[in-house]
Design an enzyme around this catalytic site. Structure first.
Site, short mmCIF file in Angstrom:
data_model
loop_
_atom_site.label_atom_id
_atom_site.label_comp_id
_atom_site.label_asym_id
_atom_site.label_seq_id
_atom_site.Cartn_x
_atom_site.Cartn_y
_atom_site.Cartn_z
N ASP A 131 31.89 41.89 -25.64
CA ASP A 131 33.29 41.89 -26.07
C ASP A 131 33.60 40.82 -27.12
OD1 ASP A 131 33.83 44.03 -24.47
OD2 ASP A 131 34.90 42.92 -22.92
N LYS A 135 42.70 40.19 -18.89
CA LYS A 135 42.95 41.62 -18.67
C LYS A 135 41.89 42.23 -17.76
CE LYS A 135 41.43 44.63 -21.89
NZ LYS A 135 40.58 45.67 -21.30
N ASN A 136 40.63 41.90 -18.01
CA ASN A 136 39.56 42.55 -17.25
C ASN A 136 39.41 42.02 -15.83
OD1 ASN A 136 39.06 44.17 -19.38
ND2 ASN A 136 37.08 43.27 -19.95
N ARG A 145 29.43 55.81 -22.41
CA ARG A 145 30.04 55.18 -21.23
C ARG A 145 30.18 56.10 -20.01
NH1 ARG A 145 34.66 51.08 -23.20
NH2 ARG A 145 34.06 49.95 -21.34
N CYS A 174 33.96 57.25 -25.49
CA CYS A 174 34.97 56.49 -26.21
C CYS A 174 34.34 55.96 -27.49
CB CYS A 174 35.54 55.36 -25.37
SG CYS A 174 34.42 53.98 -25.20
N ARG A 213 46.30 46.67 -26.68
CA ARG A 213 45.74 46.98 -25.36
C ARG A 213 45.28 45.71 -24.64
NH1 ARG A 213 40.93 50.51 -25.59
NH2 ARG A 213 40.98 49.69 -23.49
C1 UD1 Z 1 33.45 46.39 -18.73
C2 UD1 Z 1 34.59 45.77 -19.48
C3 UD1 Z 1 34.34 45.86 -20.98
C4 UD1 Z 1 32.98 45.26 -21.32
C5 UD1 Z 1 31.89 45.85 -20.45
C6 UD1 Z 1 30.55 45.16 -20.63
C7 UD1 Z 1 36.49 46.11 -18.03
C8 UD1 Z 1 37.76 46.83 -17.77
N1 UD1 Z 1 35.81 46.46 -19.12
O1 UD1 Z 1 33.40 47.77 -19.09
O2 UD1 Z 1 35.38 45.15 -21.65
O3 UD1 Z 1 32.69 45.54 -22.68
O4 UD1 Z 1 32.23 45.74 -19.06
O5 UD1 Z 1 30.66 43.80 -20.36
O6 UD1 Z 1 36.12 45.20 -17.30
N2 UD1 Z 1 26.72 52.48 -17.54
C9 UD1 Z 1 26.04 53.58 -17.11
N3 UD1 Z 1 26.52 54.26 -16.00
C10 UD1 Z 1 27.63 53.85 -15.31
C11 UD1 Z 1 28.31 52.70 -15.76
C12 UD1 Z 1 27.82 52.02 -16.87
O7 UD1 Z 1 25.04 53.99 -17.70
O8 UD1 Z 1 28.00 54.49 -14.32
C13 UD1 Z 1 26.23 51.72 -18.73
C14 UD1 Z 1 27.25 51.74 -19.88
O9 UD1 Z 1 27.12 52.90 -20.67
C15 UD1 Z 1 26.84 50.48 -20.64
C16 UD1 Z 1 26.41 49.52 -19.51
O10 UD1 Z 1 26.12 50.35 -18.38
O11 UD1 Z 1 25.74 50.72 -21.48
C17 UD1 Z 1 27.46 48.50 -19.13
O12 UD1 Z 1 28.70 49.14 -18.94
P1 UD1 Z 1 29.77 48.63 -17.87
O13 UD1 Z 1 29.44 47.25 -17.44
O14 UD1 Z 1 29.95 49.67 -16.83
O15 UD1 Z 1 31.10 48.58 -18.74
P2 UD1 Z 1 32.55 48.79 -18.20
O16 UD1 Z 1 32.60 48.36 -16.78
O17 UD1 Z 1 33.05 50.15 -18.55
#
Ligand code: UD1
Length: 420
Positions: A307, A22-23, A121, A116, A399
Site C-alpha cells: 500500500d 481504515k484497514n 484478488r 479490481c 476512499r
Molecule cells: C488487504 C488490505 C489492502 C492491502 C492488502 C495487502 C484491507 C481492507 N485491505 O487487502 O489495503 O493492499 O491487504 O497488504 O485490509 N489472495 C488469494 N486468495 C484469497 C485471498 C488473497 O489468492 O482468498 C491473494 C491476493 O490475490 C494477493 C495476496 O493473497 O495476491 C494478498 O491479498 P490479501 O492480503 O488478501 O489482501 P486483502 O486482504 O484483500
C-alpha cells in the site's frame, strides 16, 4: 466529480495529525456483528470506505451514530444477512461481514467481489477456511451463499498464502465457533493484531497474537460484549506524509503515529537519505541532503507494504541513481506508472519490477487516479513537479485518506479541490 489541482514545486513545513487506520477500522466494525450489545469505537477515520461499510451494516439492521470519529453501534436486531452487489462492488472489504454473519447467524449471502484495478484478488482462501469449519458454501447468481445451521466448529486451518482480510474473516468466525481453532500462516499486520486484542478484551481466548500461528477458543455462538476502544493510527497515511516530506525536501512532524508499525518504511527513507526522529507517538522527518536511489520489494508485514509502493515510486523519481521497485502481492498494481510517465518520470516496467532513473524534473500535467494508493502517489508527484498538476477521479483518494488536501494545504502545499 472533484479533482485536485496542485501547483508545484512545494516546500512543506509543520505538523500533521494522522487519522485512525481504515484497514483496522473496517474489520473491527465488522466484528461488532459478533455482539448483541452496543459497542463504542473511537478514532474511526471519516473516509468513504467506512461510510460504505456503515451503509451495508445499516441495511443488515444495525443501528448506529457516527459523530466526530466515534461510532456507537448496536447490532442486537440484525434483520437481514445479505451483503448486496450494489455495495460490495464499491468496496471489496465488504467481504469482512462474511465471517461474523455466518458465525453468529448460521447463514449469510455476500455478493462475490470480483476483480479490481490492482489485480484478480480472489477470496478462495476465505471460503476454503470456512468450509473447513463446517460451512456449506455455494456460489449462486454471483453470491456466496454460506450456511452452517449447527454453527461453525473450530478447525486446524493452514492458509496457503498470507491474506489480511482472509485472516480477519476467519479470526472473527473462530471467535464464535464451537471449540478450538488453530490458524497457521496468519497475517501479522498491526490491523490483524488489533482485531485479536479487541476480541481478547471481549473475552475470547486467543494465543499467539502478533505471530503467524493463533489458537482461538470459540464461544459457541455466545455473542461478545466489547469494551469501548480506539482504532490504531493509519500507518499507510503516515507513510504517505513521510513521502510528501521526503519528495519536497521538507521537515515535517507527524502526531498520533505508531513508529513501531513503520520500521520497514523508515528503513527505506533512511536508505534514501532522510533522517527521522521518533518521540513517543510523534515522529519528525528531516530532508535528505540529496535523495538517493533505493530498492523495494513489497511483502507481508513486517516487510515493506504494497500500500506504499506507488508513493515510494513517486519518491524514486526524485532520487539520484537507479531505483528498483518489485511488486510481489498484486499482479496489476502498476497503473500509476503511465500517469507518472505523463509527468516525465523515467520508468521501465518489466513483469513485476519497475526500474526508475532519477532524479527527473517532473512537469505538471493532467493525470488520472486509478486506485486509492496510486492516487496519493500522483499527488506526491504533483508536489514535486513544476507547474500545475491536476489529479482527476479523486473519489479513489476519498476512499481512504481523510481530508488529504486540507492536511497538505495546512503545511504549505498549494493544493485546491475543484469541480470538473
Ligand atoms: C488487504 C488490505 C489492502 C492491502 C492488502 C495487502 C484491507 C481492507 N485491505 O487487502 O489495503 O493492499 O491487504 O497488504 O485490509 N489472495 C488469494 N486468495 C484469497 C485471498 C488473497 O489468492 O482468498 C491473494 C491476493 O490475490 C494477493 C495476496 O493473497 O495476491 C494478498 O491479498 P490479501 O492480503 O488478501 O489482501 P486483502 O486482504 O484483500
Amino acid at each position: 466529480m472533484d479533482y485536485l489541482s496542485i501547483t508545484g514545486p512545494s516546500r512543506l513545513e509543520g505538523d500533521i495529525t494522522i487519522s485512525g487506520a481504515k484497514n483496522a477500522a473496517l474489520p473491527l466494525i465488522a466484528a461488532t456483528l459478533l455482539s448483541d450489545a452496543p459497542c463504542e469505537i473511537d478514532n474511526i477515520p471519516d473516509v468513504a470506505d467506512i461510510r460504505t461499510l456503515m451503509k451495508l451494516l445499516g441495511k443488515l439492521g444495525s443501528r448506529f451514530t457516527f459523530e466526530d470519529h466515534t461510532l456507537v453501534i448496536d447490532n442486537e436486531e440484525i434483520t437481514n444477512t445479505t451483503a448486496t452487489y450494489d455495495i460490495v462492488k464499491t468496496m471489496r472489504a465488504s467481504i469482512l461481514v462474511l465471517g461474523p454473519l455466518l458465525a453468529r447467524f448460521g447463514r449469510c449471502e455476500v455478493s462475490l467481489p470480483g476483480g479490481c484495478a490492482i489485480g484478480q484478488r480472489p477470496i478462495d482462501l476465505h471460503l476454503k477456511a470456512l468450509e473447513q469449519m463446517g460451512a456449506v458454501i455455494d456460489i449462486k447468481n454471483g453470491y456466496v451463499v454460506a450456511t452452517a445451521p449447527e454453527g461453525l466448529s473450530g478447525a486446524r486451518i493452514i492458509f496457503d498464502k498470507v491474506t489480511v482480510t482472509g485472516s480477519e474473516n476467519i479470526i472473527m468466525a473462530a471467535a464464535l465457533a464451537r471449540g478450538k481453532s488453530e490458524l497457521i500462516n496468519v497475517a501479522k499486520e498491526p490491523e490483524v493484531v488489533q482485531l485479536c486484542e479487541v476480541l481478547q478484551e471481549a473475552g475470547v481466548k486467543i494465543e499467539g497474537v502478533g505471530s503467524d500461528e493463533l489458537i482461538i477458543e470459540g464461544t459457541d455462538r455466545t455473542p461478545l460484549k466489547f469494551a469501548p476502544f480506539s482504532i490504531i493510527p493509519d500507518r499507510i497515511e503516515a507513510g504517505t506524509y513521510l513521502c510528501a516530506a521526503a519528495i519536497t525536501y521538507s521537515t515535517l512532524t507527524l502526531h498520533q503515529v505508531r513508529p513501531d508499525h513503520l520500521d520497514a518504511v523508515m528503513a527505506k527513507l533512511h536508505e534514501a537519505g532522510c533522517r527521522i526522529e521518533e518521540s513517543g507517538m510523534s515522529m519528525t522527518i528531516y530532508p535528505a541532503a540529496r535523495l538517493r536511489a533505493f530498492e523495494i520489494s513489497t511483502t507481508e508485514y513486517p516487510g515493506f507494504p504494497t500500500d506504499l509502493q506507488a508513493q515510494f515510486m513517486a519518491l524514486a523519481t526524485q532520487a539520484e541513481g537507479v531505483s528498483i521497485i518489485e511488486e510481489r502481492l498484486f499482479e496489476n498494481r502498476f497503473m500509476h506508472v503511465s500517469e507518472l510517465q505523463r509527468l516525465g518520470a523515467s520508468i521501465h516496467l518489466k513483469g513485476h519490477t519497475a526500474t526508475l532513473n532519477g532524479p527527473i524534473q517532473l512537469l505538471g500535467a493532467d493525470v488520472m487516479a486509478t486506485d486509492l494508493r496510486a492516487s496519493s502517489a500522483l499527488v506526491l508527484a504533483g508536489l514535486a513537479a513544476s507547474g500545475v498538476t491536476n489529479v482527476h477521479r479523486i473519489y479513489h483518494l476519498d476512499r481512504g485518506y481523510e481530508k488529504l488536501h486540507e492536511k497538505l494545504h495546512s503545511i504549505g502545499a498549494k493544493i485546491e479541490r475543484l469541480k470538473e
